[in-house]
Design a protein around this motif. Sequence first.
Motif, PDB file in Angstrom:
ATOM      1  N   GLY A 143      30.308  48.620  46.330  1.00  0.00           N
ATOM      2  CA  GLY A 143      29.403  48.197  45.176  1.00  0.00           C
ATOM      3  C   GLY A 143      28.181  47.519  45.657  1.00  0.00           C
ATOM      4  O   GLY A 143      27.619  46.674  45.095  1.00  0.00           O
ATOM      5  N   LEU A 144      27.504  48.070  46.748  1.00  0.00           N
ATOM      6  CA  LEU A 144      26.347  47.759  47.527  1.00  0.00           C
ATOM      7  C   LEU A 144      25.119  47.406  46.388  1.00  0.00           C
ATOM      8  O   LEU A 144      24.607  46.532  46.735  1.00  0.00           O
ATOM      9  CB  LEU A 144      25.933  48.723  48.558  1.00  0.00           C
ATOM     10  CG  LEU A 144      24.984  48.074  49.689  1.00  0.00           C
ATOM     11  CD1 LEU A 144      25.721  46.696  50.165  1.00  0.00           C
ATOM     12  CD2 LEU A 144      24.979  48.985  50.475  1.00  0.00           C
ATOM     13  N   VAL A 145      24.733  48.434  45.386  1.00  0.00           N
ATOM     14  CA  VAL A 145      23.758  48.176  44.665  1.00  0.00           C
ATOM     15  C   VAL A 145      24.312  48.280  43.404  1.00  0.00           C
ATOM     16  O   VAL A 145      25.214  49.293  42.993  1.00  0.00           O
ATOM     17  CB  VAL A 145      22.685  49.315  44.549  1.00  0.00           C
ATOM     18  CG1 VAL A 145      21.675  49.115  43.716  1.00  0.00           C
ATOM     19  CG2 VAL A 145      22.087  49.101  46.292  1.00  0.00           C
ATOM     20  N   TYR A 201      28.136  56.904  47.701  1.00  0.00           N
ATOM     21  CA  TYR A 201      29.271  56.244  46.766  1.00  0.00           C
ATOM     22  C   TYR A 201      28.995  56.820  45.578  1.00  0.00           C
ATOM     23  O   TYR A 201      29.639  56.442  44.619  1.00  0.00           O
ATOM     24  CB  TYR A 201      29.286  54.768  46.881  1.00  0.00           C
ATOM     25  CG  TYR A 201      29.890  54.746  48.549  1.00  0.00           C
ATOM     26  CD1 TYR A 201      31.263  54.858  48.693  1.00  0.00           C
ATOM     27  CD2 TYR A 201      29.017  54.182  49.631  1.00  0.00           C
ATOM     28  CE1 TYR A 201      31.716  54.514  50.016  1.00  0.00           C
ATOM     29  CE2 TYR A 201      29.718  54.001  50.627  1.00  0.00           C
ATOM     30  CZ  TYR A 201      31.023  54.198  51.143  1.00  0.00           C
ATOM     31  OH  TYR A 201      31.499  53.891  52.208  1.00  0.00           O
ATOM     32  N   HIS A 202      28.273  57.563  45.133  1.00  0.00           N
ATOM     33  CA  HIS A 202      27.923  58.015  43.631  1.00  0.00           C
ATOM     34  C   HIS A 202      27.723  59.460  43.694  1.00  0.00           C
ATOM     35  O   HIS A 202      28.676  60.213  42.705  1.00  0.00           O
ATOM     36  CB  HIS A 202      26.793  57.316  42.893  1.00  0.00           C
ATOM     37  CG  HIS A 202      26.962  55.988  42.520  1.00  0.00           C
ATOM     38  ND1 HIS A 202      27.246  55.578  41.582  1.00  0.00           N
ATOM     39  CD2 HIS A 202      26.643  54.965  43.410  1.00  0.00           C
ATOM     40  CE1 HIS A 202      27.346  54.249  41.483  1.00  0.00           C
ATOM     41  NE2 HIS A 202      26.888  53.526  42.593  1.00  0.00           N
ATOM     42  N   ILE A 218      30.917  47.618  50.481  1.00  0.00           N
ATOM     43  CA  ILE A 218      30.009  48.584  50.614  1.00  0.00           C
ATOM     44  C   ILE A 218      30.161  49.398  49.321  1.00  0.00           C
ATOM     45  O   ILE A 218      28.937  49.981  48.754  1.00  0.00           O
ATOM     46  CB  ILE A 218      30.333  49.435  51.806  1.00  0.00           C
ATOM     47  CG1 ILE A 218      30.260  48.929  53.190  1.00  0.00           C
ATOM     48  CG2 ILE A 218      29.338  50.674  51.634  1.00  0.00           C
ATOM     49  CD1 ILE A 218      28.923  48.508  53.710  1.00  0.00           C
ATOM     50  N   TYR A 254      23.144  54.997  49.877  1.00  0.00           N
ATOM     51  CA  TYR A 254      24.489  54.324  49.212  1.00  0.00           C
ATOM     52  C   TYR A 254      24.567  55.167  48.048  1.00  0.00           C
ATOM     53  O   TYR A 254      25.786  55.772  47.687  1.00  0.00           O
ATOM     54  CB  TYR A 254      24.043  52.805  48.671  1.00  0.00           C
ATOM     55  CG  TYR A 254      24.891  52.333  47.547  1.00  0.00           C
ATOM     56  CD1 TYR A 254      26.404  52.246  47.911  1.00  0.00           C
ATOM     57  CD2 TYR A 254      24.518  52.329  46.395  1.00  0.00           C
ATOM     58  CE1 TYR A 254      27.280  51.876  46.824  1.00  0.00           C
ATOM     59  CE2 TYR A 254      25.470  51.953  45.472  1.00  0.00           C
ATOM     60  CZ  TYR A 254      26.543  51.403  45.426  1.00  0.00           C
ATOM     61  OH  TYR A 254      27.394  51.316  44.596  1.00  0.00           O
ATOM     62  N   TYR A 255      23.826  55.589  47.236  1.00  0.00           N
ATOM     63  CA  TYR A 255      23.873  56.292  45.975  1.00  0.00           C
ATOM     64  C   TYR A 255      24.434  57.835  46.223  1.00  0.00           C
ATOM     65  O   TYR A 255      25.111  58.003  45.504  1.00  0.00           O
ATOM     66  CB  TYR A 255      22.541  56.411  45.271  1.00  0.00           C
ATOM     67  CG  TYR A 255      22.376  55.282  44.373  1.00  0.00           C
ATOM     68  CD1 TYR A 255      23.018  55.163  43.043  1.00  0.00           C
ATOM     69  CD2 TYR A 255      21.446  54.101  44.598  1.00  0.00           C
ATOM     70  CE1 TYR A 255      22.978  54.144  42.040  1.00  0.00           C
ATOM     71  CE2 TYR A 255      21.266  53.088  43.805  1.00  0.00           C
ATOM     72  CZ  TYR A 255      22.203  52.918  42.558  1.00  0.00           C
ATOM     73  OH  TYR A 255      22.116  51.901  41.816  1.00  0.00           O
TER      74      TYR A 255
END
Lengths: 295, 318
Positions: free
Chosen positions: A151-153, B45-46, A149, B41-42
């Motif tokens: 490093g998903l994209v 996790y970012h 997860i 996701y961004y």
Amino acid sequence: MPVLFKRSWSDRIVDGGIYTILALFGLLTLFPLYYVVIVSFTPYTEVLRNGGFLLIPHTLTLDAFKVIFTSGVVPRALGVTLLVTVLGTALNLAVTTLLAYPLSKKFLPGRNAVLMGIVFTMLFSGGLIPTFLTVKMTGLMNTIWALIIPGLVSTFNMLIMKTYFESLPQEVEEAAKVDGCGDVATLVKIVLPLSMPIMATLGLFYGVTHWNAYFPGIMYLNDRSLYPLQVVLRNMIITPSVSQELAVPQTQLSALPPESIKMATVVVAIVPVMLVYPFLQKYFIKGMLIGAVKG
Amino acid sequence: MGDTAAAAPAEQRRRAGRGKGRRTFWRYRWLYLFMIPGVLYYLIYHYIPMFGLVVAFQDYNLLKGITGSPWVGLDNFRTVFSSPDFPVLMKNTILLSVYRIVFNMLPDLILALMLNEIRVRWFKKWVQTLTYGPHFLSWIIVYGLVFAFFAPGSGLVTTFMRDMGWTPIDVLTNSSVFRPMLILTDIWKSTGYGAIIYLAALANINQELYEAAAIDGAGRWRQLWNITLPGIREVFVLLLILRLGHILDAGFEQVYIFLNVRVYDVGDILDTWIFRRGIEQMQFSVPAAVGVFKSLIGLVLVLGANKIAKKMGGSGIW
């Protein structure tokens, strides 16, 4: 440079020099790999007899491989890595495609804002500690998902794919729409079949990343049974006592020096990658170029 | 009467506008739905980690979390900048980065220029395939290869040196050869792959330029100086900008794996220090302060380098 005129003698000397240097560089790249493969297949007594140096071994043995594959530790790590590579790459490709496809549509309202938000992450990041705390907070610690997860994209890969989608002929998609295809059907039936080169390229990039992943393993996992191959490999290389790392009794290894076992494990980690990438070479060069042109 | 007559169309337009926005959204609903996993996701996790940088201004405690930990202002930064380790870490990081820029970009370029001179197709293809290979191997494997050659007692080079009557040096634990070791293995691993981008730029140079130059009597070297090198200048500058922006990264993956206590004085970089303090010793605030410092410098460098590149007439990154 194109050949227009007959080459002079000095040209030929220069050419000769270039060919020689390139051939040497190619061999220099190959030699370390060749050497570990040879060492892992040769009885260690023979390696030692030749002062560590041998180009063509007289006898071959599979002893080192037998030990690591009967130990339990390496096969389990290999299983974890294979699972993470297959599952992770599939998820990477799915999420990247779903994100890159809408972002390739210039008419989509809000597209630029999302794109800028994503590109900004290439310029500024929270860094190691806050990322670690986030992964902890989202409950991924000590699960396989911690290897997938976070490093998903990959932003770079996503941008390559977006550029590729933009280069596809829009007429085909519009024709599909006229024939009654929705966005889902257009993506699955029209766009994906046209995108196999980019899928192969990014599949390779993502797959290799998972296969080679080391840091997620040491950061997010404490449970040794979940360790991926690279973590096990590193522990094995730096330890003087291979038997402890492999969790097998010393007696089982008595005939084998640790070096053979270490090199055999290195070979296990090298071979799959080396077998795959030459077949995808023509794709990833194109992929690199698409990415490089638009950045 | 006049008022309402004037107001009505405006109101109508506003409503129509809102309706149109909603209709557009509905028309593209699938495209928006596609983006949800990626955007989430961004965000998680970012962007959450970006806000997580506040732990650099706290005395962070894992049990109390971000909301419960006390604020300490710039104390963590003071601790970092007054630490005697800090100048050493900075020096190691920047030195290693500069070495990498010089000794990676030049070999990449030279390899591409040489491959560009080759007209025997199969030979070119073989050299390329061979030299791409190491790019796909992990640093752990490269470490394993180094080990196979230099391990004390059993390595190929070590044994050879002993047989020759020389004293073998252990390259992995020797401060004087540690940095060259990192750079040489990096050249081995990344040169072939790094050449791809220059080869692409070379292929894009207009071939007629060479023909015209040849007719004007320009020899090979003249063509190299006046056509080939200017033709790939843009790509070179672009890559240089990108690397300058990452000057404080210095190749964390490789360094962490090759590093050991005996070579901390030359090999310990900001990232490895953050990792050791943060992940291994579970101290979060001071390493996070170093992280903030790193991220900010990186941002400033990329933006600045991009601006300079544009001023010099290049296209920059954006």
